[in-house]
Scaffold this motif. Sequence first.
Motif, mmCIF file in Angstrom:
data_model
loop_
_atom_site.group_PDB
_atom_site.id
_atom_site.type_symbol
_atom_site.label_atom_id
_atom_site.label_comp_id
_atom_site.label_asym_id
_atom_site.label_seq_id
_atom_site.Cartn_x
_atom_site.Cartn_y
_atom_site.Cartn_z
ATOM 1 N N MET A 100 -4.943 -0.514 11.082
ATOM 2 C CA MET A 100 -3.976 -1.563 10.812
ATOM 3 C C MET A 100 -4.363 -2.898 11.438
ATOM 4 O O MET A 100 -3.956 -3.971 10.968
ATOM 5 N N SER A 101 -5.163 -2.863 12.470
ATOM 6 C CA SER A 101 -5.554 -4.105 13.136
ATOM 7 C C SER A 101 -6.309 -5.042 12.205
ATOM 8 O O SER A 101 -6.285 -6.260 12.390
ATOM 9 N N ILE A 102 -6.966 -4.488 11.202
ATOM 10 C CA ILE A 102 -7.681 -5.329 10.240
ATOM 11 C C ILE A 102 -6.685 -6.101 9.384
ATOM 12 O O ILE A 102 -6.823 -7.312 9.172
ATOM 13 N N ILE A 103 -5.668 -5.401 8.910
ATOM 14 C CA ILE A 103 -4.620 -6.069 8.133
ATOM 15 C C ILE A 103 -3.854 -7.046 9.011
ATOM 16 O O ILE A 103 -3.485 -8.141 8.586
ATOM 17 N N GLU A 107 -1.425 -10.401 16.575
ATOM 18 C CA GLU A 107 -1.397 -9.703 15.294
ATOM 19 C C GLU A 107 -0.166 -10.100 14.474
ATOM 20 O O GLU A 107 0.889 -10.378 15.021
ATOM 21 N N PHE A 108 -0.348 -10.136 13.163
ATOM 22 C CA PHE A 108 0.710 -10.494 12.219
ATOM 23 C C PHE A 108 1.333 -11.841 12.585
ATOM 24 O O PHE A 108 2.544 -11.993 12.672
ATOM 25 N N SER A 109 0.497 -12.818 12.777
ATOM 26 C CA SER A 109 0.959 -14.119 13.267
ATOM 27 C C SER A 109 1.835 -14.873 12.264
ATOM 28 O O SER A 109 2.654 -15.708 12.664
ATOM 29 N N LYS A 110 1.670 -14.597 10.961
ATOM 30 C CA LYS A 110 2.457 -15.318 9.960
ATOM 31 C C LYS A 110 3.349 -14.396 9.133
ATOM 32 O O LYS A 110 3.991 -14.850 8.183
ATOM 33 N N LEU A 111 3.408 -13.128 9.477
ATOM 34 C CA LEU A 111 4.188 -12.177 8.697
ATOM 35 C C LEU A 111 5.680 -12.476 8.795
ATOM 36 O O LEU A 111 6.219 -12.637 9.882
ATOM 37 N N GLN A 159 1.404 9.533 14.156
ATOM 38 C CA GLN A 159 2.675 9.357 14.851
ATOM 39 C C GLN A 159 2.746 8.088 15.686
ATOM 40 O O GLN A 159 3.841 7.665 16.054
ATOM 41 N N ASP A 160 1.602 7.460 15.978
ATOM 42 C CA ASP A 160 1.598 6.334 16.921
ATOM 43 C C ASP A 160 0.991 5.084 16.289
ATOM 44 O O ASP A 160 -0.096 5.124 15.704
ATOM 45 N N TRP A 161 1.707 3.968 16.466
ATOM 46 C CA TRP A 161 1.217 2.668 15.996
ATOM 47 C C TRP A 161 1.464 1.657 17.111
ATOM 48 O O TRP A 161 2.587 1.473 17.577
ATOM 49 N N THR A 162 0.388 0.995 17.520
ATOM 50 C CA THR A 162 0.471 -0.005 18.581
ATOM 51 C C THR A 162 -0.014 -1.343 18.061
ATOM 52 O O THR A 162 -1.057 -1.438 17.409
ATOM 53 N N THR A 163 0.753 -2.394 18.319
ATOM 54 C CA THR A 163 0.364 -3.748 17.912
ATOM 55 C C THR A 163 0.059 -4.572 19.154
ATOM 56 O O THR A 163 0.649 -4.369 20.223
ATOM 57 N N TYR A 164 -0.849 -5.542 18.981
ATOM 58 C CA TYR A 164 -1.362 -6.301 20.126
ATOM 59 C C TYR A 164 -1.186 -7.795 19.913
ATOM 60 O O TYR A 164 -0.746 -8.253 18.846
ATOM 61 N N LYS A 165 -1.542 -8.545 20.916
ATOM 62 C CA LYS A 165 -1.384 -9.999 20.921
ATOM 63 C C LYS A 165 -2.087 -10.641 19.727
ATOM 64 O O LYS A 165 -3.216 -10.311 19.418
ATOM 65 N N LEU A 173 0.849 -1.186 0.000
ATOM 66 C CA LEU A 173 0.000 0.000 0.000
ATOM 67 C C LEU A 173 0.885 1.236 0.000
ATOM 68 O O LEU A 173 1.948 1.258 0.625
ATOM 69 N N SER A 174 0.417 2.301 -0.681
ATOM 70 C CA SER A 174 1.164 3.558 -0.675
ATOM 71 C C SER A 174 0.221 4.732 -0.899
ATOM 72 O O SER A 174 -0.756 4.634 -1.644
ATOM 73 N N GLY A 175 0.504 5.835 -0.201
ATOM 74 C CA GLY A 175 -0.173 7.094 -0.447
ATOM 75 C C GLY A 175 -1.619 7.196 -0.024
ATOM 76 O O GLY A 175 -2.292 8.170 -0.350
ATOM 77 N N LEU A 176 -2.129 6.242 0.732
ATOM 78 C CA LEU A 176 -3.556 6.221 1.065
ATOM 79 C C LEU A 176 -3.894 7.027 2.316
ATOM 80 O O LEU A 176 -5.023 7.468 2.490
ATOM 81 N N GLY A 177 -2.956 7.177 3.223
ATOM 82 C CA GLY A 177 -3.185 7.984 4.414
ATOM 83 C C GLY A 177 -4.173 7.405 5.394
ATOM 84 O O GLY A 177 -4.864 8.144 6.099
ATOM 85 N N PHE A 178 -4.241 6.081 5.500
ATOM 86 C CA PHE A 178 -5.125 5.465 6.484
ATOM 87 C C PHE A 178 -4.637 5.771 7.899
ATOM 88 O O PHE A 178 -3.434 5.846 8.142
ATOM 89 N N PRO A 179 -5.518 5.917 8.872
ATOM 90 C CA PRO A 179 -5.082 6.055 10.268
ATOM 91 C C PRO A 179 -4.561 4.713 10.792
ATOM 92 O O PRO A 179 -5.027 3.653 10.386
#
Length: 492
Positions: free
Chosen positions: A352-355, A382-386, A374-380, A342-348
């Motif tokens: 990201m939790s959906i992705i 998430e991104f299990s296979k990345l 400015q802030d991104w928080t990841t939780y338990k 993804l690029s240039g979309l400006g999502f908040p």
Amino acid sequence: MIIALGKHLFQAEKTTEYWEKVAEKGYWDIIDADEEMLKVLALSYHNLPQHLKACFLYIASFPLDYEIHAYKLTRLWCAEGFLESTMSQNFERYAASGNKGIESQRRLCIHNNALFGIKGLRELMASVSNARSLLCFGPHHSYPVPICLGFNLLRVLDVLTMRFYGFPNEVMKLVKLRYLAFTYSGKLPASISKLQNLAYLIVHQYLSIISFEAHRWYLPIEIWNMQQLRHLEVIGSDLPEPSSETACLPNLLTLLGISTHSCTKEVLQRIPNLVKLGFQIRLAADDDDDDDVVEHLFCFDCLTDLNRLDSLKYGVVNPNSRLQVAASVWPNFSSNLRKLTLSGLGFPWEYMSIIARLPNLRALKLRCNAFQGQDWTTYKGEFSKLRYLLLEDIDLRNWTAHHPKCFKRLEKLTIRHCYKLERIPQRIGYRARLWIRLVDCNPCLVAYTKEEILEKEEDRSYHIRIYVDSSVGNGSQCLTNAPAKLNSVLIT
């Protein structure tokens, strides 16, 4: 081979006569003289099945120290017929013809496009009637040069680094072509459909910056008659809606370079086996509202019928710095996706939790303020296979992870041109194997990554490498927590 040859020469007699003999005959004659060494070296080649021998030798087409992309190499192999089950068993006979002069060669490789300006070379190439491939490497040539395309048996024509100001009509005579790649900013003619054997069509533009008002070409309607197409990448062009109910491209697996105008139900349902899709929208530089993006994002609804879609690239060209897409048009990504760019979309960042919960996602690339804030928080969980994550030109400042199982399978992390980011989650370092590449980043990020993730990691079962790159030509420094005897510590 180098080590075996070096050992042989080290043990050989140290006389001028012997070394002159080595220089005259070459190293293969030396190896032939050592039957035991030849037996060892030959195993890796002679034990290959016939079609893989061809694949192995094909790599010699590329220049020395050339960065060979796996995806391009496999496409060329397919176009050459190396990966077909009906591969001819006469390959050794073809390979043996390399000693008969250039006239008998099946593949021509030009490592410098400027050589086409030499009349003698063009005349010599014109004598090669048996050529099956013409591959051009080296830097992109800014000005047109005369090129010989009179090879009626040509299967592969890769001249992507050469600029054509007019469409090369000689190509239409190459009816056996399976792979065609060149640089041309005009409209493709309808006669392109005469190349019925074409499986890979790649056309790039030589204009790197195009105004918002620039016209996007539609590919000729005859493109729907090219049933053998597997890969279609025509930058700046769109697929027209099919003219008949039976029009279909059943073998097309990759479609790149189009805009959302091509992502209609009428178009996509005629490409039922699409695996990789890349599309974009273009905004005016002074456009302050998000209506254009909102309108184009609705094309995601058409992607739900692509059951085999594995890789998706989507971006906004010329995005406005204040762009932030409304939540009402957040795309419904397929659970089958393995790669997402993804690029240039400006999502908040909270979206990201959906992705993050896509069950099969292996690679995620975020470029040019794909997400803003400015802030991104990841939780338990998430991104299990990345396995691979890229952050490029993102204005992120604070990135935190609340659970050690975030990114639990991450192997490679690349952060490029992120000047505000000062640290990455320390928990990311708790991986059995992790490569981190930092390119033109905040010095605080480099220092933190080295001190808090590399040097404080006491468990040596973890293998962490940190590459620090600079675009100004200072090379690449590799820092590692593994024993020095197992790893190089500096790459230039």
